[in-house]
Design a protein around this motif. Structure first.
Motif, PDB file in Angstrom:
ATOM      1  N   ALA A  10      15.489  -3.140   0.423  1.00  0.00           N
ATOM      2  CA  ALA A  10      14.420  -3.986   0.713  1.00  0.00           C
ATOM      3  C   ALA A  10      13.475  -3.499   1.392  1.00  0.00           C
ATOM      4  N   SER A  12      12.561  -0.222   1.975  1.00  0.00           N
ATOM      5  CA  SER A  12      11.731   0.453   1.262  1.00  0.00           C
ATOM      6  C   SER A  12      11.221  -0.016  -0.014  1.00  0.00           C
ATOM      7  N   GLY A  13      11.836  -0.992  -0.646  1.00  0.00           N
ATOM      8  CA  GLY A  13      11.068  -1.497  -1.664  1.00  0.00           C
ATOM      9  C   GLY A  13       9.618  -2.172  -1.436  1.00  0.00           C
ATOM     10  N   GLY A  16       7.252   0.218  -0.334  1.00  0.00           N
ATOM     11  CA  GLY A  16       6.597   1.020  -1.593  1.00  0.00           C
ATOM     12  C   GLY A  16       5.616   0.152  -2.228  1.00  0.00           C
TER      13      GLY A  16
ATOM     14  N   ILE B 131       4.719   7.230  -4.835  1.00  0.00           N
ATOM     15  CA  ILE B 131       4.792   5.896  -4.429  1.00  0.00           C
ATOM     16  C   ILE B 131       5.552   4.978  -5.586  1.00  0.00           C
ATOM     17  N   LEU B 134       9.125   5.787  -5.663  1.00  0.00           N
ATOM     18  CA  LEU B 134       9.704   4.879  -4.469  1.00  0.00           C
ATOM     19  C   LEU B 134      10.330   3.603  -4.809  1.00  0.00           C
ATOM     20  N   VAL B 135       9.436   2.807  -5.542  1.00  0.00           N
ATOM     21  CA  VAL B 135       9.592   1.614  -5.789  1.00  0.00           C
ATOM     22  C   VAL B 135      10.765   1.217  -6.889  1.00  0.00           C
ATOM     23  N   PRO B 136      10.793   1.962  -7.935  1.00  0.00           N
ATOM     24  CA  PRO B 136      12.007   1.569  -8.762  1.00  0.00           C
ATOM     25  C   PRO B 136      13.121   2.145  -8.110  1.00  0.00           C
ATOM     26  N   SER B 138      14.018   2.364  -5.389  1.00  0.00           N
ATOM     27  CA  SER B 138      14.613   1.370  -4.257  1.00  0.00           C
ATOM     28  C   SER B 138      15.112   0.162  -4.713  1.00  0.00           C
ATOM     29  N   PHE B 139      14.541  -0.417  -5.848  1.00  0.00           N
ATOM     30  CA  PHE B 139      15.350  -1.393  -6.504  1.00  0.00           C
ATOM     31  C   PHE B 139      16.262  -1.189  -7.261  1.00  0.00           C
ATOM     32  N   PHE B 142      18.865  -1.493  -4.806  1.00  0.00           N
ATOM     33  CA  PHE B 142      18.875  -2.890  -4.266  1.00  0.00           C
ATOM     34  C   PHE B 142      19.636  -3.645  -5.123  1.00  0.00           C
TER      35      PHE B 142
END
Lengths: 147, 259
Positions: A10, A12-13, A16, B131, B134-136, B138-139, B142
């Motif tokens: 959560a 890092s998301g 990001g 960047i 990083l987002v996908p 992380s999720f 998650f």
């Protein structure tokens, strides 16, 4: 273990997304990430205590709102960006996706269940935004009067 | 400096309202809320000496009418075609609007400052690729993915970002570009995880879905409906649902075919 991992994810998301939305400065990005983790922590605690996902979503959103407002004062930026980014781990994007997937496969019963969950959860979050937004507005206007 | 409550020429009046609307437009385009736009324009107008300003803003239009001391009304409207999220620029425009209210800045200077803000860059392309990895990634974690899922998810995120920015440069229809990216995402998630043990293509997909699915817009549209910005709420609700169908269709197409 799983939940600790979720908290890190959560963080890092949210960080990001903060970078993707062009937050400037390490401080802003870290604050946004911490907000994401804090909101999710609040969600988990309330979920374990009450067993109600909707209540947990509401509580997490309220915490995020107050956190963003306080952090925005501190960093001198608008609270909007921080609020959006720190509430992202709770946003029911995954269930919105699954709901549409069921629709496309014409699994109507699952679509209804997932759809109802998505709408209700998003509404609880929206109610959290409105509730805390009103409180913050109230604080602000009383502060101004006393100044 | 525009002296407060002292605007003489008609041209100044028009220029002042134009600057106010331009600030509002910038706030909306950089991801500010509709209520913030209405509020800012009203405040700027009153700092320029208008006695009253009526502003109506939805996500695609701003209409504002300002009244001078002699009860003359000036109306200007503005069409918004693209809304993005750039909170660095949003913060700067917000600061500008506060400065205008405090110092009654000359409208021409306001417009020049807006141009300066618009010209500010974003992060360089390779950084943005990281960047968007990083987002996908992380999720994916998650929602319960393991290390292999994380790596593949990040890789796909970067690839999709490159694809999306190409499509954006080519001025593709937004819905169609999201559909194409989702199709590519679903295809990559299923093929890249084929040879690897313990990989879960569903988790890899969901990580990447989070970038494209308009979850924030959906939630905010319900908030707008609750706070009384009904038109904005309905527009955003419709847009986000249509976009969600496109994204789900894209990512699911592959699994619909093969499972």
């Amino acid at each position: 273990m799983n939940e600790y991992l979720q908290l890190i994810a959560a963080f890092s998301g949210s960080a990001g997304f903060a970078l993707a939305y062009n937050f400037r400065g390490k401080k802003h990005v870290l604050t946004a990430g911490l907000g994401g983790a804090a909101g999710w922590l609040c969600y988990l605690i309330v979920l374990h205590a009450s067993g109600n996902e909707y209540l947990a979503g509401f509580a997490g959103t309220v915490l995020c709102s107050f956190y963003s407002e306080a952090a925005a004062r501190f960093l001198r930026t608008p609270a909007t960006g921080l609020l959006i980014v720190s509430s992202i781990p709770m946003i029911p994007g995954a269930s919105l996706y699954r709901c549409m997937q069921h629709l496309l496969r014409s699994e109507m019963e699952l679509f209804e269940r997932e759809g109802a969950y998505t709408v209700l959860f998003a509404s609880c979050m929206a109610a959290g935004f409105v509730f805390s937004g009103t409180l913050i507005h109230l604080f602000r206007s009383t502060n101004k009067k006393t100044e | 400096m525009v002296p407060k409550n002292n605007m003489i020429r008609e041209q100044d009046v028009k220029q002042a309202l134009y600057a106010a609307v331009a600030v509002g437009e910038a706030i909306l385009e950089y991801g500010g809320e509709v209520s913030r736009v209405e509020d800012s324009i009203q405040r700027i107008c009153s700092s320029y000496g208008f006695i009253r300003a009526d502003v109506f803003c939805i996500t695609s239009t701003i209409i504002s009418t300002a009244y001078t001391k002699n009860n003359e009304a000036v109306t200007q409207s503005c069409r918004i075609t693209h809304i993005g999220n750039d909170f660095d620029k949003l913060g700067r425009v917000n600061d500008l609007s506060r400065i205008i209210c405090r110092e009654h800045t000359d409208p021409e200077k306001v417009l020049a400052r807006l141009k300066e803000i618009e010209a500010l860059g974003t992060a360089p392309f390779p950084a943005r690729m990281l960047i968007y990895a990083l987002v996908p990634a992380s999720f994916t974690v998650f929602f319960g993915g393991n290390l292999a899922d994380l790596i593949i998810s990040g890789l796909i995120g970067s690839i999709l970002f490159c694809l999306e920015s190409r499509l954006k440069d080519a001025r593709f229809n937004r819905l169609f570009s999201a559909l194409l990216c989702s199709l590519a995402g679903g295809f990559l998630a299923n093929t890249l995880s084929l040879g690897i043990n313990g990989c879960n293509p569903a988790l890899i997909s969901i990580g990447n879905v989070m970038v494209f699915i308009p979850g924030v817009k959906f939630t905010n549209s319900i908030r707008d409906l609750m706070t009384g910005d009904t038109v904005t709420g309905l527009i955003c609700l419709a847009e986000s649902l249509i976009m969600a169908v496109a994204v789900a269709l894209g990512f699911a197409a592959f699994s619909l075919l093969f499972i």
